[in-house]
Design an enzyme around this catalytic site. Structure first.
Site, PDB file in Angstrom:
ATOM      1  N   ARG A 244       0.835  -1.202   0.000  1.00 44.27           N
ATOM      2  CA  ARG A 244       0.000   0.000   0.000  1.00 44.27           C
ATOM      3  C   ARG A 244       0.875   1.259   0.000  1.00 44.27           C
ATOM      4  NH1 ARG A 244      -2.362  -3.929  -0.591  1.00 44.27           N
ATOM      5  NH2 ARG A 244      -4.558  -4.380  -0.221  1.00 44.27           N
TER       6      ARG A 244
ATOM      7  N   GLU B 280       2.125   1.655  -3.432  1.00 43.42           N
ATOM      8  CA  GLU B 280       1.006   2.160  -4.253  1.00 43.42           C
ATOM      9  C   GLU B 280       0.852   3.659  -4.072  1.00 43.42           C
ATOM     10  OE1 GLU B 280      -2.622  -0.230  -4.220  1.00 43.42           O
ATOM     11  OE2 GLU B 280      -3.770   1.601  -3.915  1.00 43.42           O
TER      12      GLU B 280
ATOM     13  N   SER C 238      14.430  15.481   1.876  1.00 42.50           N
ATOM     14  CA  SER C 238      15.465  14.537   2.291  1.00 42.50           C
ATOM     15  C   SER C 238      14.886  13.272   2.924  1.00 42.50           C
ATOM     16  CB  SER C 238      16.408  15.200   3.301  1.00 42.50           C
ATOM     17  OG  SER C 238      17.416  14.288   3.682  1.00 42.50           O
TER      18      SER C 238
END
Lengths: 149, 149, 149, 149, 149, 149, 149, 149, 149, 149
Positions: I90, I93, I116
């Site tokens: 997830r 994704e 960063s």
């Protein structure tokens, strides 16, 4: 029985950590720069008999390991095509972002050919800077022109 | 209609070849180093309005192209994960062979962290050498330490 | 507008097929070996102005195409990492099957280093043989030793 | 229990290094060229009973290992699709850069078909050269034409 | 301007669909088997002048397309390493499941070597069967032994 | 403890080599074709209790191994998507070169659907030929039509 | 000129969006389920002449497009091996997480073999649920046993 | 020492085969469906203490293994992106062929969102059929809509 | 002998499970946040001597393991480029779907540069919600601008 | 004719650059957060009729483009599995380095399940900091527990 150079690299890493030895100390007994000596220990260069024995004595390696250090290794030190380690990835990123720039500027200056990765040396230094110290790396490789035939 | 920064890079390459202009000439009108200016033209850096207009004038680009030069591009200049071009591959090979060496030596000197590829500069020079001229590249990047939290 | 060297290769292939010209004829006007000349036409080498104009005249290329022929191309002539074409695959198979053998024998003879793919020449000939003619390829590359530093 | 040919290759490498034996010495007891003999030891060719026993005696291998040397191995000597070792990579680069050139020239000379990688031999020699010695490799493979049916 | 053999394959597919012509009809004018003729149309074999003209007439192709049909194509007919089309995947699955079986049995019968994919023919037939008709494919390839040298 | 079917395949290969047994002998005790029996031993098919015990007796396998032979294995016999072994690669090449041809001809004869790789049999024979013996393989798979619903 | 089935899928998607037509309306004129009809429009099934003409009339397609709809397409509807779209990825995730479970349970119930993806149907329904409606999909495929031979 | 959940899966498979226990028997002692219980044993779900102890007793697992069964595992049960096993591949093929169809129909019925693979259940049954028994799988997942914010 | 940091991670996981210790308890003895401490245990950060000894005491690790905890590890915690575990996927994704959005918004606010991943901290909390509790993650990274040179 | 959502994204990018409009201005006319609105414009979310028309008016899009904005797109905004753009790569690096940490901590707090990437919101802010401003991103996703069945 040692069956691959990787096992010797593992032995060196393990002994170095347990004994608390630094790469610069290894470089001293090897008698070459810290860059070349580290690469050699990590399985990317072949040592002479004398160098291998010096490293073997410092790290208490077996005779078999010392014999392997003198063999030309199968090179390539990374486990994946795109490195996952952030420090090493930054170098891959530089190639990815600046690759075509390096190509254009070398060709503009030298014509068709490459910068050698074999007749090559590297020097890594700390550069003091009030805004935060910098890593400075000088790379020098012979230009090799393509020839017509 | 221009729909990607790649089209602008293509236009620049095409105009540069037809007009016989050099990267160092482009760098002059941009007012930055040849390394940064070339990277910017090749779609890896964003130009200021002034820089974009100077390049646009030199290469006779359209206003639309000049507008695109001021946009931060989607970076990455190589068509494959492992570059096929021999000049660029040598740089990938350096990362592959010396990657773990760079990692060990930077950590030995600086501790855990990385060498920045953003707060970074690069200078490429010809080094005269009787055994064959060399390409010398100085790379300088700020060391960024990992922080505990 | 030509925006990549690949388009010029396409033009050359197209003109060559329509005019029924052979690579050996192109090599003649280029004034180099058939191996180098073919590689140059296929986008792997940069031509001199004279060579590019000779090819341009023979194949009736535009001035823009002739300008592109003099630019150092982004090399690599294959569309996939493992080539699908049976003739080219056989060469990849040779590298895959004999790769470690070549490595062992070159190191045994020369020590650590590589055979150059840049300071390199190639000669392809038909070898008559009553059991079926053979393709004979002689490859010659300078040995480049790794250096300590 | 030996369960793969790779284990036998490891045993051979290990014994060869400890005993300081050269590939040319192994080739002598095998009674074939150094190219074929090395490839056979590295798991790319099957030996006869006599050859396997000769190698077994020289390197003090077990009977089980000698039995495995006579089995046709699962070929392919490289751990990755694109080799990471610089020496072997140069050969991959040659295929990548010159692949389409080899295809064009073989078809121009012989028509549709391939150069065999099976009915094939290879000879690797040092070529003395005042500008630096060269590696010369002669490859000879039968031309196999596609047939209509 | 036609710049790749793929464009000719597209033209053939397009014309074949619009005219409602079958592969067996094309094979008839080509004068070879339906297997060879289909492969040739799909860019896997080179046609003779006569064959190309016959196909060109049947499908109303341009002279340029007919010229391309006589050129040896860059072979490989699939867009991905593992085919996604279920019919073609089943063949890949056979290689994946039975690959080592084919290897063992051919070596047991013939020794070390391969079954040629060049000196090769194929015949595809419907096999009537009350439990459901079957596709029967006979593949015949010359055995090529590895040779010692 | 055996924890994967691969270990049983290794045991079978090891015992077969040490005892000098042939696949055809194994097929005899299994009571099926050499093609099916070899595939079953190599971990691609599940054996009945009787078949597994017969193989176990012939090769002196443990009861645990015999139990594993009766389990449906996780199929797929190749270590890489594109096989590196030259014999097996030739089969992959056939799928790559002739894949779209097989698709076109099966659809022309049968309509939309596939040739089954499950309701499938295979017969591999030596075909004597004065120009060099051939490997002949007959593959027969049920045609399975796509259904509308 | 239409040169691939993908172009027809693009035309269908484009027309469907501009006209605001639903898949269920298309299924009605096709005369099959919404699952089969959608798959057919998206280039995964071949239509009969009547079906293709009905779709063509509804969406105002050209005759050429209607001819292409009757051709068996090269199947596979996803642009990458691992789908990036979250909805489709969830299905890939189910195969990845439950793949070995499906394998174990089907073999326990049926023995060695597969569930057909060809003699297969699918029905997708909304399942009302107070805790949030559910997507319910029933998949039914013929079991095909491996056969000994 | 157990160092990964995979080892526990291996132990379960090994014990299950040696004892001849069925997944449905394991499901009974777990007290959940055969689908969930099998997935849990194969390292895709975490068990409660009671479930883990019940499985441990039935299969005579060690206390350490029983402790590992209660840990949430790193999920994903397949060794390659595209599964090689024919039974599991058919499910990947369904996603590949019907993926865009599932997407279109779920969006048409429910709007933008996904079918959950977490709030999900699955029921696999044999469906008797005179033309050959069928595997019927009902999958039910909550629809989760994308929300604007 | 410990030869890689992965072995230490395995030891930590194993001890943690057998002793029933929580990450928050480990974080307490480390004296840093649970996010940093967990990452350090999982081989992504280097500990100080004091931190390593505290973890070693809690989990009863060997001195060798404690020495390894103080070494900067080769980072990257996932076995595949695209993670197979649903929870971790997830996050991948999110990068895949929102990656270009993050890029656009950061550039709109800050100009060319990056957020960063080194000067970075993360805080994961449960957010109570009557519609179902939520996972809330705050990520904070220094903005690093590209500089001209 | 528009045949894919990507074309609409290209149109939006092109118009936005030429008109000098900001994402925050687009978000205003859309009436949702800048995060959601940008994602929607970049082809990751579906707009309502009203939202699409507002964007269409602001950027002078065609009616066809406005119709496409209301269709659920095929999601996934990155051209490669591992992103090459440095800004987006840092997010991939966070998943790679901290992936297992996120997994451990979410499971420790919530048990087995995932953080939803669908019932999800994101808020990106500049955080002023004397040592250099920071990018702060708050991500909030519903926890979805795996259920037994």
């Amino acid at each position: 029985m040692i069956t691959s150079r990787t096992q010797v690299t593992d032995m060196i890493q393990s002994a170095k950590i347990l004994k608390g030895i630094k790469w610069s100390q290894i470089a001293e007994v090897v008698g070459q720069s810290k860059e070349w000596s580290t690469a050699a220990c990590l399985g990317q260069m072949a040592m002479t008999k004398q160098q291998a024995e010096a490293v073997g004595e410092l790290l208490e390696l077996t005779d078999e390991a010392i014999a392997w250090l003198q063999i030309v290794p199968y090179k390539g030190s990374l486990p994946t095509e795109v490195p996952t380690d952030p420090l090493i990835y930054r170098w891959y990123e530089l190639v990815n972002v600046y690759g075509t720039t390096l190509k254009e500027l070398i060709h503009e200056e030298f014509g068709d050919g490459i910068m050698s990765a074999i007749d090559f040396s590297m020097d890594l230094q700390r550069e003091n800077d009030p805004k935060g110290d910098r890593v400075s790396v000088v790379m020098s490789g012979k230009f090799l022109p393509y020839k017509m035939y």
